[in-house]
Motif scaffolding. Structure first.
Motif: not given
Length: 308
Positions: A206-214
């Motif tokens: 696992f690298d990271q979440l790439l969510n731009p919002i939330g």
């Protein structure tokens, strides 16, 4: 005092490196780009159009089963409003398959992008952009670069959010060891405060979440099991879970399965009513790729060993 300065400097360098992608095919990362694709991404995007330079296109001379329309490279884009564009699996735009061939440049014009939330195209920004260069070496050459604004003489690539998959799990491409792999999780449940993801720990890191919002965050996790807390807060529509696949992975199979479920309690995770995605694992994204691992000369004859 010198020790303190050195510690602060090392901390800043470490922070910069952590904010950078592990895969050089992320041409845009966190709304920034580097002077070349393999350089540190520190230059902010500030234009409504960008140009990707010195990228090879397959061209009309490459055919799959006698049909050139399927020979294309793929772009995966995450926008700042949570929408995404994924050319994988869809009908190729002319610019994906043979755009200005052999000029070897892409032009992305955000004025052609129509957000699903009804916002103005001019208010949207590219946060992340991954290029799967299927018909050339997987690692981009040193002279691949981003420039802005794009040349008006180039044909504009239409990047629309309307190809978003809202009913099933999807990803930006198949699995290649040494490359990143981004899992896209839409809102498949009416209400879900915790998402659990089961994956092969000897294949994915696992690298990271790439969510731009939330406001989603990673909860308590173990090897092979990842928990996302509050995955759809603030009207977030998708979760972009980025994994890295080590080139020296000992995973022995040619396919892998990732399973996702809505788990309201991370201590009681039976994976009931789960969704899954199966992906092939290959040496490269290019279906015609052949790697010569070694050449052995024996008794005046050449012996070739070819591995796929």
């Amino acid at each position: 005092m010198k020790k303190l300065i050195i510690i602060i400097y090392l901390f800043q360098i470490n922070s910069i490196l952590k904010s950078q992608p592990s895969d050089a095919q992320w041409y845009i990362w966190n709304n920034k780009y580097g002077s070349t694709a393999s350089q540190i991404h520190t230059t902010p995007l500030n234009s409504g159009s960008i140009q990707i330079n010195n990228v090879q296109h397959p061209g009309p001379d490459i055919l799959i089963s006698g049909d050139s329309k399927n020979t294309k490279n793929d772009l995966f884009i995450i926008f700042n409003n949570g929408d995404y564009f994924n050319s994988r699996g869809g009908a190729p735009d002319d610019c994906f398959s043979k755009c200005q061939f052999p000029n070897w440049n892409y032009k992305l014009d955000l004025q052609n992008y129509l957000p699903t939330d009804g916002g103005s195209p001019s208010s949207n920004k590219i946060m992340y952009l991954y290029y799967s260069n299927i018909y050339e070496d997987d690692d981009p050459p040193a002279n691949v670069s981003i420039s802005q604004p794009a040349s008006p003489s180039l044909y504009s690539l239409t990047a629309s959010s309307y190809n978003q998959n809202t009913t099933a799990l999807s990803s930006n491409h198949d699995v290649v060891k040494g490359d990143d792999f981004t899992l896209i999780i839409p809102k498949l449940w009416d209400s879900c405060s915790i998402i659990s993801i089961k994956y092969a720990p000897d294949l994915f890191i696992f690298d990271q979440l790439l969510n731009p919002i939330g406001n989603a965050s990673i909860g308590s996790s173990t090897a092979g099991l990842l928990n996302i807390i509050n995955p759809f807060g603030y009207n977030n529509k998708f979760n972009f879970v980025n994994f890295h696949t080590p080139s020296n992975s000992q995973y022995a199979f040619n396919r892998c399965t990732i399973e996702v479920c809505c788990s309201q309690n991370i201590n009681n995770n039976p994976f009931l009513n789960s969704y899954s995605i199966s992906e092939k694992i290959d040496t490269a994204h290019d279906p015609n790729f052949i790697m010569v691992k070694c050449i052995e000369k024996k008794r005046q004859r050449s012996k070739y060993q070819i591995f796929r």
